[in-house]
Design a protein around this motif. Structure first.
Motif, PDB file in Angstrom:
ATOM      1  N   ARG A  74       0.815  -1.202   0.000  1.00  0.00           N
ATOM      2  CA  ARG A  74       0.000   0.000   0.000  1.00  0.00           C
ATOM      3  C   ARG A  74       0.856   1.263   0.000  1.00  0.00           C
ATOM      4  NH1 ARG A  74      -3.159  -1.207   5.294  1.00  0.00           N
ATOM      5  NH2 ARG A  74      -4.235   0.750   4.887  1.00  0.00           N
ATOM      6  N   VAL A  75       2.010   1.214   0.682  1.00  0.00           N
ATOM      7  CA  VAL A  75       2.859   2.399   0.753  1.00  0.00           C
ATOM      8  C   VAL A  75       3.420   2.762  -0.620  1.00  0.00           C
ATOM      9  CG1 VAL A  75       4.974   1.121   1.345  1.00  0.00           C
ATOM     10  CG2 VAL A  75       4.723   3.505   2.052  1.00  0.00           C
ATOM     11  N   GLU A  76       3.709   1.760  -1.429  1.00  0.00           N
ATOM     12  CA  GLU A  76       4.226   2.026  -2.773  1.00  0.00           C
ATOM     13  C   GLU A  76       3.126   2.570  -3.678  1.00  0.00           C
ATOM     14  OE1 GLU A  76       5.599  -1.913  -3.264  1.00  0.00           O
ATOM     15  OE2 GLU A  76       7.590  -1.506  -2.443  1.00  0.00           O
ATOM     16  N   ARG A  77       1.909   2.073  -3.491  1.00  0.00           N
ATOM     17  CA  ARG A  77       0.781   2.618  -4.254  1.00  0.00           C
ATOM     18  C   ARG A  77       0.508   4.064  -3.852  1.00  0.00           C
ATOM     19  NH1 ARG A  77      -1.527  -2.696  -3.173  1.00  0.00           N
ATOM     20  NH2 ARG A  77      -2.916  -1.791  -1.585  1.00  0.00           N
ATOM     21  N   ALA A  78       0.684   4.367  -2.565  1.00  0.00           N
ATOM     22  CA  ALA A  78       0.480   5.734  -2.102  1.00  0.00           C
ATOM     23  C   ALA A  78       1.511   6.678  -2.705  1.00  0.00           C
ATOM     24  CB  ALA A  78       0.548   5.782  -0.574  1.00  0.00           C
ATOM     25  N   ARG A  79       2.738   6.215  -2.826  1.00  0.00           N
ATOM     26  CA  ARG A  79       3.772   7.038  -3.468  1.00  0.00           C
ATOM     27  C   ARG A  79       3.438   7.254  -4.941  1.00  0.00           C
ATOM     28  NH1 ARG A  79       6.088   9.772  -6.129  1.00  0.00           N
ATOM     29  NH2 ARG A  79       8.317  10.155  -6.424  1.00  0.00           N
ATOM     30  N   ALA A  80       2.980   6.216  -5.616  1.00  0.00           N
ATOM     31  CA  ALA A  80       2.625   6.349  -7.030  1.00  0.00           C
ATOM     32  C   ALA A  80       1.454   7.309  -7.215  1.00  0.00           C
ATOM     33  CB  ALA A  80       2.283   4.979  -7.615  1.00  0.00           C
ATOM     34  N   ALA A  81       0.572   7.390  -6.209  1.00  0.00           N
ATOM     35  CA  ALA A  81      -0.574   8.287  -6.287  1.00  0.00           C
ATOM     36  C   ALA A  81      -0.226   9.719  -5.885  1.00  0.00           C
ATOM     37  CB  ALA A  81      -1.697   7.769  -5.393  1.00  0.00           C
ATOM     38  N   ARG A 113       0.852  10.763  -2.865  1.00  0.00           N
ATOM     39  CA  ARG A 113       0.567  11.112  -1.476  1.00  0.00           C
ATOM     40  C   ARG A 113       1.831  11.175  -0.626  1.00  0.00           C
ATOM     41  NH1 ARG A 113      -4.645   7.140  -0.352  1.00  0.00           N
ATOM     42  NH2 ARG A 113      -5.998   8.012  -1.985  1.00  0.00           N
ATOM     43  N   LEU A 114       2.923  10.626  -1.104  1.00  0.00           N
ATOM     44  CA  LEU A 114       4.181  10.578  -0.366  1.00  0.00           C
ATOM     45  C   LEU A 114       5.326  11.047  -1.252  1.00  0.00           C
ATOM     46  CD1 LEU A 114       3.807   7.032   1.268  1.00  0.00           C
ATOM     47  CD2 LEU A 114       3.550   9.229   2.455  1.00  0.00           C
ATOM     48  N   ASP A 115       6.343  11.638  -0.615  1.00  0.00           N
ATOM     49  CA  ASP A 115       7.557  11.974  -1.343  1.00  0.00           C
ATOM     50  C   ASP A 115       8.454  10.751  -1.492  1.00  0.00           C
ATOM     51  OD1 ASP A 115       7.659  15.101  -1.717  1.00  0.00           O
ATOM     52  OD2 ASP A 115       6.820  14.723   0.269  1.00  0.00           O
ATOM     53  N   GLU A 116       8.543   9.938  -0.440  1.00  0.00           N
ATOM     54  CA  GLU A 116       9.295   8.696  -0.505  1.00  0.00           C
ATOM     55  C   GLU A 116       8.478   7.597   0.166  1.00  0.00           C
ATOM     56  OE1 GLU A 116      13.268   8.751   0.982  1.00  0.00           O
ATOM     57  OE2 GLU A 116      13.835  10.575  -0.092  1.00  0.00           O
ATOM     58  N   ALA A 117       8.558   6.403  -0.384  1.00  0.00           N
ATOM     59  CA  ALA A 117       7.887   5.236   0.188  1.00  0.00           C
ATOM     60  C   ALA A 117       8.945   4.238   0.634  1.00  0.00           C
ATOM     61  CB  ALA A 117       6.950   4.597  -0.832  1.00  0.00           C
ATOM     62  N   HIS A 118       8.833   3.787   1.871  1.00  0.00           N
ATOM     63  CA  HIS A 118       9.757   2.788   2.410  1.00  0.00           C
ATOM     64  C   HIS A 118       8.936   1.575   2.833  1.00  0.00           C
ATOM     65  CE1 HIS A 118      12.949   5.803   2.446  1.00  0.00           C
ATOM     66  NE2 HIS A 118      12.060   6.633   2.953  1.00  0.00           N
ATOM     67  N   ARG A 119       9.192   0.470   2.203  1.00  0.00           N
ATOM     68  CA  ARG A 119       8.455  -0.746   2.529  1.00  0.00           C
ATOM     69  C   ARG A 119       9.274  -1.592   3.490  1.00  0.00           C
ATOM     70  NH1 ARG A 119       5.781  -5.180  -1.664  1.00  0.00           N
ATOM     71  NH2 ARG A 119       4.874  -6.517  -0.030  1.00  0.00           N
ATOM     72  N   GLY A 120       8.666  -1.928   4.610  1.00  0.00           N
ATOM     73  CA  GLY A 120       9.360  -2.731   5.609  1.00  0.00           C
ATOM     74  C   GLY A 120       8.923  -2.331   7.003  1.00  0.00           C
ATOM     75  N   ARG A 121       9.715  -2.723   7.987  1.00  0.00           N
ATOM     76  CA  ARG A 121       9.436  -2.418   9.389  1.00  0.00           C
ATOM     77  C   ARG A 121      10.558  -1.561   9.947  1.00  0.00           C
ATOM     78  NH1 ARG A 121       5.042  -5.288  10.783  1.00  0.00           N
ATOM     79  NH2 ARG A 121       4.571  -7.156   9.545  1.00  0.00           N
ATOM     80  N   LEU A 122      10.220  -0.627  10.799  1.00  0.00           N
ATOM     81  CA  LEU A 122      11.181   0.350  11.283  1.00  0.00           C
ATOM     82  C   LEU A 122      12.313  -0.296  12.061  1.00  0.00           C
ATOM     83  CD1 LEU A 122      11.781   3.371  11.406  1.00  0.00           C
ATOM     84  CD2 LEU A 122      10.367   3.504  13.469  1.00  0.00           C
ATOM     85  N   THR A 123      12.033  -1.409  12.727  1.00  0.00           N
ATOM     86  CA  THR A 123      13.058  -2.035  13.555  1.00  0.00           C
ATOM     87  C   THR A 123      14.007  -2.929  12.753  1.00  0.00           C
ATOM     88  OG1 THR A 123      11.441  -3.776  14.066  1.00  0.00           O
ATOM     89  CG2 THR A 123      11.668  -1.988  15.661  1.00  0.00           C
ATOM     90  N   THR A 124      13.738  -3.126  11.469  1.00  0.00           N
ATOM     91  CA  THR A 124      14.652  -3.910  10.640  1.00  0.00           C
ATOM     92  C   THR A 124      15.945  -3.124  10.447  1.00  0.00           C
ATOM     93  OG1 THR A 124      12.748  -4.848   9.480  1.00  0.00           O
ATOM     94  CG2 THR A 124      14.904  -5.112   8.441  1.00  0.00           C
ATOM     95  N   PRO A 125      17.118  -3.729  10.718  1.00  0.00           N
ATOM     96  CA  PRO A 125      18.374  -2.957  10.687  1.00  0.00           C
ATOM     97  C   PRO A 125      18.618  -2.211   9.392  1.00  0.00           C
ATOM     98  CG  PRO A 125      18.746  -5.084  11.738  1.00  0.00           C
ATOM     99  CD  PRO A 125      17.343  -5.107  11.221  1.00  0.00           C
TER     100      PRO A 125
END
Length: 307
Positions: free
Chosen positions: A126-133, A135-147
């Protein structure tokens, strides 16, 4: 030889994941009321710190089985009201919304912060679709705690928002530490969470939507969150138990109760009536223990410890 299926539950724990106390009680047993998938889930509560948590907790594989893109959305006006609490501070150059989904919040916040770059983080496409639409300047797919994700986002943001996100995380303390790592010194963390101290939780029981088993892993009392933020090197700028209240407790409870019953044909009119009652009572309820959510704004200080 075929591989054995991976377990969907961690081992049941006998201590509180927040404070370590072994004085636990069962607060709730509930099936998956939203999607009617099989299983019964237990929410335990610590008698010492009042932290409530799913026990046994779903594994990441288990969470994937029960996950859904169908989470309730807040209205544009409600999201703007949340963003408005940051107006007294200098306009941020960069803002990260964690658990952004379709980026509804950044889209609403952009109306108030026109010169701010909004990025979004989410484990789903969904975050990548939001960037394509747009709504976002950058889309990061994943979890914040992932190194690898955290290394990419370290020290980049003036504001990090987590709106009803910590309830879904396996380790909220680790998630908070990662959010502070993504912040610049002096940056702000904007948090909204369901309030487990709400009287609606007692009155409505398993039909209280913020329980949302099995997707909500933690329900964190405000006092616990404040203490943890201070321990991690934050100054608490503000707390609010009134305006974050969302008037949907009765209507959601009615919808969940009728969905699987013989009275299902009555769901539409009953939910409409309950929703009207929710909004009629909201001005009074948000000033009482029936308020169902709270908000915290915290500032990262020089003593904040890196994740």
């Amino acid at each position: 030889m075929p591989s054995r299926p991976r377990p969907i539950h961690d081992p049941r724990r006998d201590d509180c994941p927040w404070c370590g106390s072994k004085r636990l009680r069962t607060r709730l047993r509930s099936p998956d009321l939203r999607h009617r998938r099989p299983g019964t889930f237990v929410v335990d509560e610590c008698r010492d710190c009042a932290h409530a948590f799913q026990n046994p907790r779903l594994t990441p594989e288990g969470l994937m089985l029960y996950d859904s893109d169908g989470d309730p959305r807040f209205s544009r006006g409600r999201l703007r009201a949340t963003a408005r609490v940051m107006l007294p501070f200098p306009e941020p150059e960069s803002w990260l919304d964690v658990g952004t989904g379709d980026a509804s919040f950044p889209r609403a916040a952009k109306e108030l912060f026109t010169y701010t770059a909004f990025d979004g983080l989410d484990p789903t496409p969904r975050v990548e679709r939001a960037r394509a639409a747009g709504r976002l300047d950058e889309a990061h797919r994943g979890r914040l705690t992932t190194p690898e994700v955290l290394a990419r986002l370290r020290g980049r943001y003036d504001v990090v928002s987590m709106l009803h996100h910590l309830e879904h995380t396996r380790d909220p303390k680790e998630e908070l530490a990662a959010a502070l790592t993504a912040l610049r010194p002096g940056g702000h963390l904007l948090l909204e969470l369901s309030d487990p101290a709400s009287a609606s939780a007692t009155v409505l029981g398993k039909w209280w939507h913020p329980y949302d088993q099995p997707r909500h892993l933690h329900l964190i009392p405000l006092a616990n969150l404040r203490t943890e933020l201070e321990a991690q090197g934050c100054d608490i700028v503000s707390t609010d138990r009134r305006t974050p209240h969302t008037p949907h407790d009765l209507s959601t409870a009615v919808a969940l109760r009728l969905a699987g019953s013989r009275l299902r044909p009555l769901t539409g009119p009953a939910v409409t009536l309950a929703a009207a009652l929710d909004h009629l009572l909201a001005p009074a309820l948000r000033r009482t223990r029936f308020s169902n959510a709270y908000r915290v704004v915290a500032r990262k200080t020089a003593r904040a410890r890196p994740s």
